[in-house]
Design a protein around this motif. Structure first.
Motif, PDB file in Angstrom:
ATOM      1  N   ILE A   7       0.507   2.888  10.482  1.00  0.00           N
ATOM      2  CA  ILE A   7      -0.568   1.893  10.523  1.00  0.00           C
ATOM      3  C   ILE A   7       0.094   0.523  10.644  1.00  0.00           C
ATOM      4  O   ILE A   7       0.843   0.124   9.756  1.00  0.00           O
ATOM      5  CB  ILE A   7      -1.433   1.970   9.252  1.00  0.00           C
ATOM      6  N   PRO A   8      -0.156  -0.197  11.736  1.00  0.00           N
ATOM      7  CA  PRO A   8       0.495  -1.506  11.928  1.00  0.00           C
ATOM      8  C   PRO A   8       0.165  -2.485  10.800  1.00  0.00           C
ATOM      9  O   PRO A   8      -0.936  -2.497  10.264  1.00  0.00           O
ATOM     10  CB  PRO A   8      -0.082  -2.006  13.251  1.00  0.00           C
ATOM     11  N   CYS A   9       1.146  -3.296  10.454  1.00  0.00           N
ATOM     12  CA  CYS A   9       1.009  -4.292   9.397  1.00  0.00           C
ATOM     13  C   CYS A   9       0.840  -5.678  10.014  1.00  0.00           C
ATOM     14  O   CYS A   9       1.455  -5.987  11.031  1.00  0.00           O
ATOM     15  CB  CYS A   9       2.258  -4.278   8.512  1.00  0.00           C
ATOM     16  N   ALA A  10       0.026  -6.505   9.369  1.00  0.00           N
ATOM     17  CA  ALA A  10      -0.198  -7.875   9.839  1.00  0.00           C
ATOM     18  C   ALA A  10       0.085  -8.884   8.726  1.00  0.00           C
ATOM     19  O   ALA A  10      -0.460  -9.971   8.727  1.00  0.00           O
ATOM     20  CB  ALA A  10      -1.633  -8.028  10.327  1.00  0.00           C
ATOM     21  N   CYS A  11       0.954  -8.516   7.771  1.00  0.00           N
ATOM     22  CA  CYS A  11       1.159  -9.389   6.610  1.00  0.00           C
ATOM     23  C   CYS A  11       1.884 -10.684   6.964  1.00  0.00           C
ATOM     24  O   CYS A  11       1.709 -11.690   6.291  1.00  0.00           O
ATOM     25  CB  CYS A  11       1.866  -8.652   5.483  1.00  0.00           C
ATOM     26  N   GLY A  12       2.709 -10.660   7.996  1.00  0.00           N
ATOM     27  CA  GLY A  12       3.406 -11.874   8.416  1.00  0.00           C
ATOM     28  C   GLY A  12       4.605 -12.255   7.564  1.00  0.00           C
ATOM     29  O   GLY A  12       5.188 -13.331   7.748  1.00  0.00           O
TER      30      GLY A  12
ATOM     31  N   TYR B  72       0.823  -1.224   0.000  1.00  0.00           N
ATOM     32  CA  TYR B  72       0.000   0.000   0.000  1.00  0.00           C
ATOM     33  C   TYR B  72       0.852   1.267   0.000  1.00  0.00           C
ATOM     34  O   TYR B  72       0.412   2.293  -0.493  1.00  0.00           O
ATOM     35  CB  TYR B  72      -0.925   0.029   1.208  1.00  0.00           C
ATOM     36  N   GLN B  73       2.025   1.238   0.615  1.00  0.00           N
ATOM     37  CA  GLN B  73       2.904   2.413   0.676  1.00  0.00           C
ATOM     38  C   GLN B  73       2.128   3.667   1.061  1.00  0.00           C
ATOM     39  O   GLN B  73       2.163   4.689   0.373  1.00  0.00           O
ATOM     40  CB  GLN B  73       3.634   2.611  -0.649  1.00  0.00           C
ATOM     41  N   VAL B  74       1.416   3.597   2.173  1.00  0.00           N
ATOM     42  CA  VAL B  74       0.623   4.729   2.649  1.00  0.00           C
ATOM     43  C   VAL B  74       1.555   5.915   2.884  1.00  0.00           C
ATOM     44  O   VAL B  74       2.583   5.783   3.529  1.00  0.00           O
ATOM     45  CB  VAL B  74      -0.126   4.346   3.955  1.00  0.00           C
ATOM     46  N   ARG B  75       1.174   7.054   2.323  1.00  0.00           N
ATOM     47  CA  ARG B  75       1.983   8.270   2.433  1.00  0.00           C
ATOM     48  C   ARG B  75       1.176   9.362   3.117  1.00  0.00           C
ATOM     49  O   ARG B  75      -0.021   9.295   3.218  1.00  0.00           O
ATOM     50  CB  ARG B  75       2.409   8.749   1.053  1.00  0.00           C
TER      51      ARG B  75
END
Length: 168
Positions: free
Chosen positions: A151-156, A142-145
């Motif tokens: 925003i915490p990531c849960a991709c693992g 997503y590369q949120v800018r």
């Protein structure tokens, strides 16, 4: 006789803008937007995910990200929605996949993605970065800018950076 909205009925803004993608929404894939067979299922990353239903070769358009085209002011107004499906196309334009989306709005973030966004005039296509096996979840970085809290990531992923925000 004019029918007045009761207190139990949502306003048009709530019904049409805030409710899409909410708890009662049934996710679907729009076949016309896909180049390969895809399916939506529960995801270990977040809520729903999009999965390859067949092998997908590298460097191929997989699905078009569709939805309602909106500006920054309208995107700000929609921030109240519990699930946001906004894809930024330019500095001032976004696509809201929660309204008229192709199903691509259910593609989750991954720090080691297998898809990348490619722009073709006013359209957004998600293309495979590498070969994707049938059954594999489709992931996009997503590369949120912007000036927002991480925003915490849960991709693992083993190389997970911990956040959906763009590095640096």
């Amino acid at each position: 006789m004019v029918h007045a909205a009761s207190e139990d009925e949502p306003t048009p803004f709530v019904r049409d803008v805030l409710m899409p993608g909410g708890p009662g929404h049934v996710p679907r894939i729009a076949p016309a937007a896909c180049r390969f067979r895809l399916r939506i299922a529960a995801s270990s990353v977040h809520r729903w995910g999009v999965f390859a239903a067949e092998d997908i070769p590298a460097r191929r358009r997989v699905i078009e990200y569709t939805g309602q085209r909106i500006g920054l002011r309208e995107a700000w107004r929609r921030r109240l929605r519990p699930q946001l499906y906004l894809f930024r196309c330019s500095a001032r334009r976004l696509i809201d996949g929660g309204i008229g989306g192709s199903g691509a709005e259910f593609i989750n973030h991954g720090c080691t993605p297998n898809l990348v966004a490619r722009f073709d005039h006013r359209r957004v296509f998600l293309s495979s970065l590498r070969a994707i096996a049938a059954g594999e979840e489709l992931l996009l970085d997503y590369q949120v800018r912007g000036d927002i809290e991480p925003i915490p990531c849960a991709c693992g992923a083993p190389a997970c950076r911990g956040y959906l925000n763009a590095p640096g």
